[in-house]
Design an enzyme around this catalytic site. Structure first.
Site, PDB file in Angstrom:
ATOM      1  N   GLN A  73       8.614   2.645 -11.489  1.00  0.00           N
ATOM      2  CA  GLN A  73       9.284   1.565 -12.186  1.00  0.00           C
ATOM      3  C   GLN A  73      10.635   1.510 -12.353  1.00  0.00           C
ATOM      4  O   GLN A  73      11.528   0.693 -12.664  1.00  0.00           O
ATOM      5  CB  GLN A  73       8.688   1.275 -13.672  1.00  0.00           C
ATOM      6  CG  GLN A  73       7.388   0.837 -13.461  1.00  0.00           C
ATOM      7  CD  GLN A  73       6.839  -0.202 -13.098  1.00  0.00           C
ATOM      8  OE1 GLN A  73       7.675  -1.051 -12.689  1.00  0.00           O
ATOM      9  NE2 GLN A  73       5.461  -0.285 -12.698  1.00  0.00           N
ATOM     10  N   LYS A  95       6.160  -1.684  -4.792  1.00  0.00           N
ATOM     11  CA  LYS A  95       7.002  -2.170  -6.135  1.00  0.00           C
ATOM     12  C   LYS A  95       8.405  -2.304  -5.800  1.00  0.00           C
ATOM     13  O   LYS A  95       9.099  -2.882  -6.514  1.00  0.00           O
ATOM     14  CB  LYS A  95       6.745  -1.041  -7.259  1.00  0.00           C
ATOM     15  CG  LYS A  95       5.391  -1.147  -7.954  1.00  0.00           C
ATOM     16  CD  LYS A  95       5.229  -0.353  -9.068  1.00  0.00           C
ATOM     17  CE  LYS A  95       3.952   0.381  -9.609  1.00  0.00           C
ATOM     18  NZ  LYS A  95       2.955  -0.479  -9.651  1.00  0.00           N
ATOM     19  N   ASP A 154       7.841  10.454 -12.277  1.00  0.00           N
ATOM     20  CA  ASP A 154       7.077   9.083 -11.803  1.00  0.00           C
ATOM     21  C   ASP A 154       8.198   7.866 -11.858  1.00  0.00           C
ATOM     22  O   ASP A 154       8.384   7.506 -12.578  1.00  0.00           O
ATOM     23  CB  ASP A 154       5.755   8.867 -12.648  1.00  0.00           C
ATOM     24  CG  ASP A 154       5.433   7.396 -12.161  1.00  0.00           C
ATOM     25  OD1 ASP A 154       5.877   6.966 -11.379  1.00  0.00           O
ATOM     26  OD2 ASP A 154       4.427   7.162 -12.921  1.00  0.00           O
ATOM     27  N   CYS A 167      -2.929   0.421 -17.472  1.00  0.00           N
ATOM     28  CA  CYS A 167      -3.377   1.724 -16.639  1.00  0.00           C
ATOM     29  C   CYS A 167      -2.527   2.717 -17.767  1.00  0.00           C
ATOM     30  O   CYS A 167      -1.967   3.877 -17.293  1.00  0.00           O
ATOM     31  CB  CYS A 167      -3.014   1.833 -15.286  1.00  0.00           C
ATOM     32  SG  CYS A 167      -3.902   0.689 -14.440  1.00  0.00           S
ATOM     33  N   HIS A 207       1.437   6.436 -17.185  1.00  0.00           N
ATOM     34  CA  HIS A 207       0.708   5.492 -16.423  1.00  0.00           C
ATOM     35  C   HIS A 207      -0.655   6.688 -16.029  1.00  0.00           C
ATOM     36  O   HIS A 207      -0.326   7.795 -16.051  1.00  0.00           O
ATOM     37  CB  HIS A 207       1.114   5.131 -15.111  1.00  0.00           C
ATOM     38  CG  HIS A 207       0.272   4.110 -14.278  1.00  0.00           C
ATOM     39  ND1 HIS A 207      -0.819   4.588 -13.766  1.00  0.00           N
ATOM     40  CD2 HIS A 207       0.728   2.881 -14.177  1.00  0.00           C
ATOM     41  CE1 HIS A 207      -1.076   3.462 -12.931  1.00  0.00           C
ATOM     42  NE2 HIS A 207      -0.583   2.273 -13.365  1.00  0.00           N
TER      43      HIS A 207
END
Lengths: 151, 419
Positions: free
Chosen positions: B216, B239, B213, B377, B136
């Site tokens: 998700q 999220k 990261d 993104c 991202h």
């Protein structure tokens, strides 16, 4: 009121599938690149301007149906117009798709085929798709070389 | 008279009852363009259950004052609730200590914090950071800013046509100059679950710390930070069915203690004179200013909610849904799925031969279906697959097979218009 038929009129679908004046323009003397950071779409507008008149116009690039149809209709419409007339048409078109008031009958008649894009005003997230080619045209006429961005 | 309809096999009614969970989300009862909302954009931001909404409202109604400052009872209660939330996050991720959990605005701020604090303190010209093609922009741009400040070099691990990281190439990128690996746990754009344990193991074998990261990943699978042994882990609350404007940076205490502060201000100090400031201990050293107090407490409530449902059951439900949706969408004429990794999260990115993603998005919107369209993104990844944009449906715990079916039907409508 949300009506997809207002947005995806037959003329829009037609011009998006078979864009007119698509490709390079031999002998072009003005060009500009447009970019919509929101969707990543890019297009290039090329012009032949002689004695202050847009003799020919073409565009290239990949985009959504709205941006492709808008570019196709635009290149159709500006040929034969003076630079000032083309810029005026840009402002008129921009007003059509961005302001709150609906267009008048006279206005729609004046805009001819561009009136098909009047439905875009009900879709704020798509206004930039419709105006990308026009901003790029305006930059080409003004000989602004930096790529035009809609954001 | 008609015979009663035979009981239909319900693929959702196995381990996890998404229909019941839907009841917890008030927004899912609203309409979009006069049609029931079919929300398939949870990867951008998830909707909030009543439990989170109520927890946030409760803070402002009954438990709100500034934290770590007041000697009065109300402030102490708010401080306790805020620190409880930190402990919930620690337990949820199985971090060793609560002081390793830093509250930030979101994963973006978490990564910028590491880039500007760890990066500027410990990296110098010629040092290398390894990223992947899946990243991202929030795990690319902070490193580019650092590069332009320090002269470090960014290396990018490539992905194959399925969207999986090419591990041999990744391993070769790790060398004596590598100072950090910064890689997504799950791709936001195409759903690839990266072999993060192996990525970390290979980096650690060369003494290289790893930032993950996890935006998700945390909503869709159980994450165990001690088992992963990563050095930093970042995610956003919004999220994870929590409030927006709150997120977490996990860092191993040894790193956080060695790192200089990211921002200066109140709460991050021990004593200040105009000559010298002593910084507070971690986590406070990295939490300058009044934080998003209600957001942190709301995030704690989201974690309670998810643990009540069971993350393993949610994951099984979402995987079944992904398979169902993949099968349905594969039947749509001219549809190409972008991202076909063997291990995927519940994200389906696709293009249609007949229509541009933005037109797909507008037409589906007219049907009440919310999907994301664009480059997500992740423009370098879009370039890798030679597309400017995709349409992306992402599934959360509240989605059902009906939602996936509505998407497939909506795509038929797109084809009718562009047919």
């Amino acid at each position: 009121m949300f009506d997809l038929k207002d947005l995806y009129q037959e003329v829009i679908i037609d011009h998006s599938k078979r864009p007119r004046h698509f490709g390079k323009l031999a002998g072009q003397n003005r060009e500009a690149e447009g970019y919509n950071p929101l969707c990543g779409d890019r297009l290039t507008v090329e012009l032949i301007v002689e004695d202050g008149i847009v003799k020919d116009a073409a565009f290239e690039g990949a985009g959504c149906a709205i941006s492709t149809a808008s570019a196709s209709l635009m290149t159709d419409m500006v040929r034969g117009k003076t630079e000032a007339e083309a810029q005026a048409l840009f402002r008129q078109f921009q007003s059509l798709v961005t302001r709150n008031d609906p267009p008048t009958e006279d206005e729609l008649l004046e805009l001819e085929k561009l009136a098909a894009l009047a439905g875009v005003r009900a879709f704020p997230s798509r206004v930039k798709c419709a105006t990308l080619a026009w901003h790029t045209l305006s930059a080409a006429l003004d000989r602004r070389n930096a790529p035009v961005k809609t954001e | 008279m008609t015979a009663p309809a035979p009981a239909r096999k319900n693929p959702d009614a196995g381990v996890f009852d998404a229909r019941r969970a839907r009841e917890d989300f008030p927004i899912l009862k609203t309409a979009a363009h006069g049609k029931p909302l079919v929300f398939l954009d949870s990867a951008a931001s998830a909707q909030k259950p009543r439990q989170v909404i109520d927890a946030v409202a409760h803070v402002y109604e009954a438990e709100y004052a500034n934290i770590h400052r007041g000697v009065y009872e109300l402030s102490e209660r708010t401080t306790a609730a805020f620190e409880d939330a930190r402990e919930k996050i620690r337990a949820f991720l199985n971090a060793r200590e609560a002081r390793e959990i830093i509250f930030v605005r979101g994963a973006t701020e978490a990564i910028n914090l590491v880039a500007q604090s760890f990066g500027r303190a410990f990296l110098k010209e010629g040092d290398e950071i390894v990223l992947s093609a899946l990243e991202h922009h929030s795990n690319i741009v902070p490193w580019q800013i650092l590069r332009d400040m320090t002269g470090i070099v960014l290396r990018v691990a490539p992905v194959n046509d399925a969207g999986e990281i090419e591990m041999e190439a990744y391993e070769k990128l790790l060398n004596a100059r590598t100072r950090l690996v910064a890689i997504a746990h799950v791709s936001n754009a195409i759903g690839t679950v990266t072999p993060i344990r192996e990525i970390i193991r290979l980096a650690h074998a060369k003494g290289v710390p790893v930032l993950v990261d996890g935006c998700q990943a945390v909503p869709h699978q159980k994450v165990d930070l001690q088992a992963l042994d990563c050095d930093f882990y970042a995610f956003s609350g919004h999220k994870l069915y929590g409030p927006s404007g709150i997120g977490v940076l996990y860092g191993k205490a040894e790193h956080l203690e060695a790192m200089p502060p990211y921002q200066g201000g109140g709460d991050m100090i021990r004593s200040v004179t105009f000559e010298k400031t002593d910084f507070n201990v971690i986590p406070h050293k990295f939490e300058a200013g009044t934080p998003h107090i209600a957001g942190a407490i709301g995030l704690g409530a989201a974690i309670d909610y998810l643990e009540g449902l069971g993350l393993a059951d949610i994951a099984a439900h979402e995987q079944a849904l992904l398979q169902h949706a993949t099968a349905r969408l594969s039947q749509v004429e001219g549809l190409r799925i972008v991202g076909t990794a063997a291990e995927k999260s519940s994200i389906l990115s696709f293009t249609l031969a007949a229509a541009h993603p933005h037109d797909i998005g507008t037409i589906l919107d007219g049907e009440g279906i919310a999907i994301r369209t664009g480059h997500h993104c992740a423009q370098p990844l879009m370039d890798r697959f030679c597309v400017a944009a995709t349409a992306r449906a992402s599934f959360g715990l509240y989605n059902t097979t009906e939602d996936a079916d509505a998407l497939a039907e909506g795509l038929r409508k797109v084809l009718e218009i562009f047919g």
